[in-house]
Every structure is written in C-alpha cells, then in structure tokens.
Design a protein around this motif. Structure first.
Motif, PDB file in Angstrom:
ATOM      1  N   GLN A  43       8.337  26.365   3.128  1.00  0.00           N
ATOM      2  CA  GLN A  43       7.763  25.097   2.673  1.00  0.00           C
ATOM      3  C   GLN A  43       8.581  23.876   3.078  1.00  0.00           C
ATOM      4  OE1 GLN A  43       6.823  25.457  -1.510  1.00  0.00           O
ATOM      5  NE2 GLN A  43       5.412  27.153  -1.144  1.00  0.00           N
ATOM      6  N   GLU A  44       9.740  24.091   3.710  1.00  0.00           N
ATOM      7  CA  GLU A  44      10.539  22.969   4.208  1.00  0.00           C
ATOM      8  C   GLU A  44      10.047  22.480   5.563  1.00  0.00           C
ATOM      9  OE1 GLU A  44      14.635  24.023   4.251  1.00  0.00           O
ATOM     10  OE2 GLU A  44      14.758  24.320   2.077  1.00  0.00           O
ATOM     11  N   LEU A  45       9.140  23.248   6.176  1.00  0.00           N
ATOM     12  CA  LEU A  45       8.607  22.848   7.474  1.00  0.00           C
ATOM     13  C   LEU A  45       7.585  21.732   7.306  1.00  0.00           C
ATOM     14  CD1 LEU A  45       7.983  26.225   9.346  1.00  0.00           C
ATOM     15  CD2 LEU A  45       9.860  24.618   9.693  1.00  0.00           C
ATOM     16  N   ASN A  46       7.724  20.691   8.112  1.00  0.00           N
ATOM     17  CA  ASN A  46       6.712  19.641   8.167  1.00  0.00           C
ATOM     18  C   ASN A  46       5.780  19.970   9.313  1.00  0.00           C
ATOM     19  OD1 ASN A  46       6.835  17.772   6.191  1.00  0.00           O
ATOM     20  ND2 ASN A  46       8.459  16.579   7.159  1.00  0.00           N
ATOM     21  N   ASP A  47       4.903  20.918   9.107  1.00  0.00           N
ATOM     22  CA  ASP A  47       4.144  21.498  10.201  1.00  0.00           C
ATOM     23  C   ASP A  47       2.682  21.561   9.811  1.00  0.00           C
ATOM     24  OD1 ASP A  47       3.197  22.973  12.301  1.00  0.00           O
ATOM     25  OD2 ASP A  47       4.647  24.600  12.125  1.00  0.00           O
ATOM     26  N   ALA A  48       1.829  20.982  10.646  1.00  0.00           N
ATOM     27  CA  ALA A  48       0.394  20.996  10.358  1.00  0.00           C
ATOM     28  C   ALA A  48      -0.271  22.303  10.761  1.00  0.00           C
ATOM     29  CB  ALA A  48      -0.288  19.834  11.092  1.00  0.00           C
ATOM     30  N   ARG A  49       0.486  23.186  11.385  1.00  0.00           N
ATOM     31  CA  ARG A  49      -0.083  24.445  11.867  1.00  0.00           C
ATOM     32  C   ARG A  49      -0.522  25.339  10.719  1.00  0.00           C
ATOM     33  NH1 ARG A  49       3.191  27.446  16.561  1.00  0.00           N
ATOM     34  NH2 ARG A  49       1.315  28.711  16.392  1.00  0.00           N
ATOM     35  N   LYS A  50      -1.525  26.156  11.002  1.00  0.00           N
ATOM     36  CA  LYS A  50      -1.963  27.201  10.070  1.00  0.00           C
ATOM     37  C   LYS A  50      -1.742  28.561  10.743  1.00  0.00           C
ATOM     38  CE  LYS A  50      -3.521  24.539   6.752  1.00  0.00           C
ATOM     39  NZ  LYS A  50      -4.952  24.483   6.388  1.00  0.00           N
ATOM     40  N   TYR A  51      -1.515  29.563   9.924  1.00  0.00           N
ATOM     41  CA  TYR A  51      -1.168  30.893  10.425  1.00  0.00           C
ATOM     42  C   TYR A  51      -2.028  31.959   9.751  1.00  0.00           C
ATOM     43  CZ  TYR A  51       3.070  28.259  11.633  1.00  0.00           C
ATOM     44  OH  TYR A  51       3.950  27.331  12.108  1.00  0.00           O
ATOM     45  N   ILE A  52      -2.133  33.126  10.393  1.00  0.00           N
ATOM     46  CA  ILE A  52      -2.861  34.231   9.794  1.00  0.00           C
ATOM     47  C   ILE A  52      -2.100  34.735   8.563  1.00  0.00           C
ATOM     48  CG2 ILE A  52      -1.794  35.906  11.385  1.00  0.00           C
ATOM     49  CD1 ILE A  52      -4.366  37.552  11.149  1.00  0.00           C
ATOM     50  N   LYS A  53      -2.834  34.867   7.451  1.00  0.00           N
ATOM     51  CA  LYS A  53      -2.252  35.296   6.179  1.00  0.00           C
ATOM     52  C   LYS A  53      -3.136  36.370   5.558  1.00  0.00           C
ATOM     53  CE  LYS A  53       1.147  32.287   6.115  1.00  0.00           C
ATOM     54  NZ  LYS A  53       2.559  32.644   5.924  1.00  0.00           N
ATOM     55  N   MET A  54      -2.543  37.187   4.697  1.00  0.00           N
ATOM     56  CA  MET A  54      -3.363  38.207   4.043  1.00  0.00           C
ATOM     57  C   MET A  54      -2.752  38.625   2.713  1.00  0.00           C
ATOM     58  SD  MET A  54      -2.592  41.725   6.121  1.00  0.00           S
ATOM     59  CE  MET A  54      -0.970  42.484   6.115  1.00  0.00           C
ATOM     60  N   TYR A  55      -3.622  39.164   1.853  1.00  0.00           N
ATOM     61  CA  TYR A  55      -3.200  39.785   0.602  1.00  0.00           C
ATOM     62  C   TYR A  55      -3.223  41.297   0.828  1.00  0.00           C
ATOM     63  CZ  TYR A  55      -4.010  35.143  -1.352  1.00  0.00           C
ATOM     64  OH  TYR A  55      -3.965  33.791  -1.609  1.00  0.00           O
ATOM     65  N   GLY A  56      -2.083  41.814   1.248  1.00  0.00           N
ATOM     66  CA  GLY A  56      -2.004  43.188   1.725  1.00  0.00           C
ATOM     67  C   GLY A  56      -2.442  44.231   0.720  1.00  0.00           C
ATOM     68  N   ARG A  57      -2.003  44.126  -0.527  1.00  0.00           N
ATOM     69  CA  ARG A  57      -2.345  45.117  -1.539  1.00  0.00           C
ATOM     70  C   ARG A  57      -3.851  45.130  -1.811  1.00  0.00           C
ATOM     71  NH1 ARG A  57      -1.541  49.832  -3.138  1.00  0.00           N
ATOM     72  NH2 ARG A  57       0.634  49.390  -2.613  1.00  0.00           N
ATOM     73  N   LYS A  58      -4.450  43.939  -1.880  1.00  0.00           N
ATOM     74  CA  LYS A  58      -5.890  43.857  -2.117  1.00  0.00           C
ATOM     75  C   LYS A  58      -6.671  44.482  -0.958  1.00  0.00           C
ATOM     76  CE  LYS A  58      -5.909  39.771  -5.112  1.00  0.00           C
ATOM     77  NZ  LYS A  58      -6.407  38.376  -5.282  1.00  0.00           N
ATOM     78  N   ILE A  59      -6.214  44.252   0.266  1.00  0.00           N
ATOM     79  CA  ILE A  59      -6.887  44.818   1.447  1.00  0.00           C
ATOM     80  C   ILE A  59      -6.768  46.336   1.431  1.00  0.00           C
ATOM     81  CG2 ILE A  59      -6.825  44.983   3.967  1.00  0.00           C
ATOM     82  CD1 ILE A  59      -5.831  42.035   3.929  1.00  0.00           C
ATOM     83  N   TYR A  60      -5.595  46.838   1.093  1.00  0.00           N
ATOM     84  CA  TYR A  60      -5.365  48.278   1.035  1.00  0.00           C
ATOM     85  C   TYR A  60      -6.339  48.931   0.053  1.00  0.00           C
ATOM     86  CZ  TYR A  60      -2.629  52.627   0.837  1.00  0.00           C
ATOM     87  OH  TYR A  60      -2.220  53.931   0.914  1.00  0.00           O
ATOM     88  N   GLU A  61      -6.436  48.375  -1.137  1.00  0.00           N
ATOM     89  CA  GLU A  61      -7.324  48.935  -2.163  1.00  0.00           C
ATOM     90  C   GLU A  61      -8.783  48.808  -1.744  1.00  0.00           C
ATOM     91  OE1 GLU A  61      -6.166  46.768  -5.612  1.00  0.00           O
ATOM     92  OE2 GLU A  61      -4.306  47.914  -5.913  1.00  0.00           O
ATOM     93  N   PHE A  62      -9.134  47.662  -1.173  1.00  0.00           N
ATOM     94  CA  PHE A  62     -10.509  47.448  -0.703  1.00  0.00           C
ATOM     95  C   PHE A  62     -10.877  48.484   0.360  1.00  0.00           C
ATOM     96  CE2 PHE A  62     -13.161  45.644   2.663  1.00  0.00           C
ATOM     97  CZ  PHE A  62     -14.309  45.320   1.959  1.00  0.00           C
ATOM     98  N   ALA A  63      -9.999  48.691   1.306  1.00  0.00           N
ATOM     99  CA  ALA A  63     -10.274  49.631   2.399  1.00  0.00           C
ATOM    100  C   ALA A  63     -10.445  51.049   1.876  1.00  0.00           C
ATOM    101  CB  ALA A  63      -9.153  49.572   3.429  1.00  0.00           C
TER     102      ALA A  63
END
Length: 352
Positions: A221-241
């Motif tokens: 959060q110290e980065l002054n960066d307008a970029r967006k990155y790929i993010k995920m909720y790993g545990r939720k995806i695991y259970e969903f799958a």
C-alpha cells in the motif's frame, strides 16, 4: 459427422522463473501488513500446496498475440491445411496485449485480429474474435467451434488459448508465484470419422462467486501506482472448484454415453496440483471408483498456471509423446475440464 482436432501446437516460453527467484520479494497481506513468514518458508509451503517449482515467462519483446500466433502456426502446419480455408479464429485470453513496462492492456484490435494479421490470411470470410471466459476460455472456444461446425456455418476453426500473466502479477502478492505464460492452439474440422466432441457442459456462477478472481491494487500500500493486478480468494476458489467441477465432469461424461471405465485421460486446467488431485478423486468417488494411475497428466510443476493455455498445451505435449508415462491413442475417450474467473466451469468429453 465428427468435430475433430486435426492439428495442435503450443508455445512454451523459454524464460524459466524458479521458486528461488522469489526469495528477495517483499510479500504483504491484502491489508498491506507484512506476511508473517520468511520467504523461504512461504516458498516451501507454496510448493507443497500448488506443486509449482518453476514457471515460464515470455521475453520482453513479446506479447500475448505474438505467442498465440506461434502456437497457431504450429497447429496449422500439424493439420496440413490451407490457412485461407479457416472459417473462424477464436482466441481465448483475459488481459489482451500488455507490453513490457506498460500499465495498460491493449485489446484494440482484438487478439484474434492480430493473430489473423500475423498469419497473413487474406480471406475476409475468416472471422476472428476473442473469448473472455477466465481460465476455461479455450475449452469454451472449442464448444463454440463445435456449435459452428455442427450448424453447418463453418468447416474449419482455429481455437487458441494464450495468456501472459507475468505482465499482470503483483510482485508483493504471494499468489504471483502461481502464474505463468504460454499458448496452445487447435485446428478443429468436420470429419467423417467417429472421433471428436461427444458432449459438453458449461456453467457460470455469479450470485456469490463473481469476484473470487478480480483485478485489484498491489498488496504494497506504500506504492503510488495506478496499476491493477490479478487477484484471487484462493480458499474460496478451492472450495468452489471441489463442490462444482466434479459434478460438471460427471454430467458431461454421462451425457456422452461413455462410462467412467472408458475414460483414458483427464486433461484438467493446471490451476493447483492439490486442487486438481482433489477434484479427480471426488469425480471418481461419484462413480464409487478409484482413479487409475497416470489418468491425469500434470505440467504445473514446470510450467505453472498459464490460464487458458494450460489444457491445449498439456494436450499437445501428450499427443506429441513429450510426457513420461503419458500417451493417447486413436479411439481413446478423454475429458477436458476447467474452472476459473467468472466463476466459470466447463467440460468436454472427446473421442481421439
């Protein structure tokens, strides 16, 4: 009439990033707090869960459309067709062309149009378009090609899955170690043989699940960066799958008329080794069966998760005899299955 894969090719980038290359990264939690373990412990736990020891990254001068073109050239040569006879070029990806060092995705023109341009196809009746369907994109492209051919509006389609996730990862996020780059392509044609797509199924879950994978800010959060990155909720995806993919695979297999003992190979999206193994075991449990040895080839250990490219790349390597203990023969029944952002799930039962 069979809707059959007559040519296949893949592009595996030459750049190898081993787990040790992450030893000097500064990892943070989603709230910006420092991760509670030293990097060697983080990397060790990551390897134990995902099975990933290394992944592949493209060179700085390449983009997703470039590697999609490389895979397409190989598939067309393998099929021994005139590229001008292609009716559709369907390219599955998620982030378009993100050039090295830039902050923006470029999707105009489409990746499919760029691939057609690189292939120097003159025929305007060869239609190119992109599929944004998360990691199951190549499988969904195959389902669309099947529909075009079965309906009679197409005879030959080129279906490509290509992604360069190295351009959209947050180096301060532990999950960045999962992702990689690659491309796989297939030529699909109408044939008189009994081979081809026997059945398919697709589903999109969005009521609670739509944003399990998303585009977000850096964990630092110290980065002054307008970029967006790929993010995920790993545990939720695991259970969903685990709760949904085995049932989709069973639905597809039952619809095909084939039985569980007829199945020779499972080509599943290379998302996470433990998750894929759990999906396979739960799938077989639905039939009160135990998975046979070598039923599910895996490339995630060396190639990482290249999203839409994992299934066609895996199929290419097995088809070409490049994986130990893995092969398929004429007449074999196999299944393609995937899960990913959307949240989308799909499967195809295919006779080689």
């Amino acid at each position: 009439m069979g809707v059959t894969i007559t040519g296949i090719g893949s592009y595996i980038p030459s750049g190898v990033a081993s787990n040790s290359s992450f030893e000097n990264h500064n990892f943070y939690n989603e709230d910006g707090s420092p991760f509670g373990y030293k990097n060697d412990v983080i990397i060790e736990k990551f390897k134990a869960i995902t099975g990933i020891a290394e992944r592949r990254y493209i060179k700085d001068d390449l983009t997703t459309s470039d590697i999609a073109f490389f895979a397409a050239e190989k598939a067309i040569a393998d099929a021994a067709i005139d590229k001008e006879t292609l009716d559709y070029i369907i390219v599955a990806h998620n982030y378009g062309d993100v050039k090295h060092g830039t902050h923006q995705s470029d999707t105009v023109p489409s990746v499919a149009s760029r691939v057609k341009h690189h292939l120097k196809i003159k025929n305007p009746k060869c239609v190119g378009y992109d599929v944004l369907f998360g990691c199951p994109g190549w499988v969904e492209g195959m389902i669309q090609a099947n529909a075009f051919i079965k309906s009679g509006i197409a005879k030959k389609c080129l279906v490509i899955g290509a992604e360069s996730l190295s351009r959209v990862i947050d180096q301060h996020d532990r999950d960045s170690m999962i992702y990689s780059d690659g491309a796989g392509a297939t030529v699909v044609e109408a044939t008189d043989s009994e081979s081809g797509i026997l059945s398919h199924t697709s589903a999109t879950y969005t009521y609670d699940e739509a944003h399990f994978i998303y585009f977000g800010e850096s964990n630092n959060q110290e980065l002054n960066d307008a970029r967006k990155y790929i993010k995920m909720y790993g545990r939720k995806i695991y259970e969903f799958a685990l709760n949904n993919v085995p049932n989709a695979m069973k639905e597809c297999l039952d619809k095909s008329g084939a039985g569980i003992k007829d199945l020779k190979k499972i080509f599943i999206h290379q998302a996470n080794e433990k998750m894929d193994e759990a999906i396979m075991k739960r799938f077989y449990k639905l039939y009160d069966e135990t998975p046979p040895d070598h039923i599910m080839p895996m490339t995630i250990n060396k190639l990482g998760n290249s999203s839409v490219a994992t299934v066609p790349t895996l199929l290419d390597l097995v088809t070409k005899g490049k994986m130990e203990h893995q092969s398929i023969a004429k007449g074999d029944i196999v299944i393609f299955a995937s899960v990913g952002a959307g949240m989308n799930i799909n499967a195809i039962v295919y006779r080689v």
